[in-house]
Design an enzyme around this catalytic site. Structure first.
Site, mmCIF file in Angstrom:
data_model
loop_
_atom_site.group_PDB
_atom_site.id
_atom_site.type_symbol
_atom_site.label_atom_id
_atom_site.label_comp_id
_atom_site.label_asym_id
_atom_site.label_seq_id
_atom_site.Cartn_x
_atom_site.Cartn_y
_atom_site.Cartn_z
ATOM 1 N N LYS A 1 -1.420 -5.532 -1.824
ATOM 2 C CA LYS A 1 -1.776 -4.551 -0.130
ATOM 3 C C LYS A 1 0.083 -4.649 0.095
ATOM 4 C CE LYS A 1 -2.831 -9.599 1.962
ATOM 5 N NZ LYS A 1 -3.856 -10.278 2.507
ATOM 6 N N TYR B 1 29.928 -8.751 17.402
ATOM 7 C CA TYR B 1 29.310 -8.580 18.734
ATOM 8 C C TYR B 1 29.292 -10.474 19.768
ATOM 9 C CZ TYR B 1 28.349 -3.595 17.710
ATOM 10 O OH TYR B 1 28.305 -2.419 17.891
#
Ligand SMILES: *Cc1c(COP(=O)(O)O)cnc(C)c1O
Length: 381
Positions: free
Chosen positions: A38, A272
């Site tokens: 799956k 950042y």
């Protein structure tokens, strides 16, 4: 175009096949192995993995939804395909046309599917799911008998399996609970004996249960994570004691490369927010990978990568498409060098379990994430 990316996820199909064979050997030839593929085979690629497992002898596959089963049929797979989440009325046609085997737990779905199959003069196999304590899909134990007789009574469908699922089979502190749930399931099977004998396959064991509770293997096991080389509880020592012969190999590797190297003085902020500031004269490598590639921001100032078989720490925030690592202590790194974000490089290895700790999640999610965000390359050793 993706093949031109700096980043790639490598899938070792030989390792996948070895894991399948190892699991089959661990449980013996009398126990059927449903390979759970799956969610794009936990990020490893549905069709490629199913085909490789088929070549290694796999004849039963488990997917979550009907459309995944349809993809397998369109690719030519003629095996048993069990739809673990079952379907909706819109999928009756596809289930019948493609001879898929849905898990069932709802009266309306069962009768609707029966009507449609009977109308077409076809017969569909279903597996009935019982909830013995997962608190998820499945009919509650007192209702099992009436569901079984409903399915047996209705035209167009036949009961081919009875299953359940464990919630805590991986937890060392909950062994008794799993034993209780297993005996609950076995009692249900025993009570149905006359109705289902011979024609119905019983299954309950995921990876954790098949490894830690051999008595839960019954007639079929449903390994997912172990096929891809990881243990549900990230505890190799415990698994080694439980099944000494079982050796699993990670199937996925995630690699990028160095695109720039810079020499910085002490006191320079990186990325950042300047959450990392160099404390010494440093060499920093820029990697062209970031949260858009599944290398999530949580890994900022936490994760490590491998370059030349040595570990380098991530410094500063992970950006959308860039991550910086400190290579001051590494000898001879060049632009273009391979960087391993997950997997083996030389003698060193960063596992999905280690990344899961940094991300505060489990290996399953790491594999699904990296696999779905990146171009995959299949290798056979
Ligand atoms: C996903 C799933 C499995 C496989 O579980 P693992 O822990 O990955 O082995 C087995 N059974 C069901 C019903 C599942 O949904």
């Amino acid at each position: 175009m993706e093949a031109l990316s700096f980043n790639r996820v490598e899938i070792d199909l030989s390792a996948l096949q070895a894991n399948f064979i190892g699991l089959q050997e661990a449980v013996g030839q009398k126990v059927e192995v449903m390979a759970v593929v799956k969610s794009d085979a936990y990020g490893h690629g549905l069709l490629e993995c199913a085909r490789a497992i088929y070549r290694a002898g796999g004849r039963t596959f488990g997917v979550a939804e009907v459309w995944e089963g349809v993809l397998l049929r369109r690719a030519g797979l003629d095996s048993e395909i069990v739809i673990l989440l079952g379907g909706s009325p819109e999928t009756y046609g596809a289930i019948i046309d493609h001879k898929l085997t849905p898990v069932v737990y709802d009266v309306d779905f069962i009768t609707g599917l029966s009507n449609e199959a009977a109308r077409q003069g076809k017969e569909v196999k279903v597996h009935l799911k019982v909830d013995v304590g997962m608190g998820r899909l499945g009919v509650l134990p007192p209702d099992v008998e009436s569901y079984v007789s409903l399915i047996k009574r209705l035209p167009g469908i036949s009961l081919a399996g009875l299953l359940s699922h464990f919630p805590v089979a991986d937890e060392t502190g909950a062994v008794e609970k799993t034993r209780e749930q297993l005996s609950y399931f076995k009692n249900i099977l025993a009570a149905l004996q006359t109705e289902v004998a011979g024609s119905v396959i019983a299954h309950i064991a995921n990876s954790a249960a098949l490894i830690y509770f051999p008595e839960a293997r019954l007639e079929m096991i449903r390994p997912g994570i172990s096929l891809y080389g990881y243990l549900p509880d990230a505890s190799p020592a415990r698994a080694k004691t439980a099944v000494p012969t079982l050796q699993l190999q990670p199937v996925m590797r995630f690699v990028t490369r160095v695109v720039q190297i810079k020499e910085l003085e002490a006191g320079c902020g990186i990325s950042y927010g300047h959450t990392f500031v160099t404390r010494r004269k440093s060499r920093i490598a820029v990697l062209p990978v970031g949260y858009a590639d599944g290398y999530i921001r949580k890994l900022s100032n936490r994760a490590e990568v491998l370059i030349g078989g040595r570990r380098a720490p991530v410094c500063g925030r992970v950006c959308m498409n860039a991550t910086m690592v400190d290579i001051t202590d590494l000898p001879r790194v060049h632009t273009g060098d391979e960087v391993v974000l997950m997997g083996r490089q030389g003698e060193a290895e960063i596992s999905a379990d280690e990344i899961a700790l940094w991300m505060e999640t489990i290996s399953y999610e790491v594999l699904c994430l990296f696999g779905s965000c990146n171009d995959r390359v299949y290798i056979k050793k």
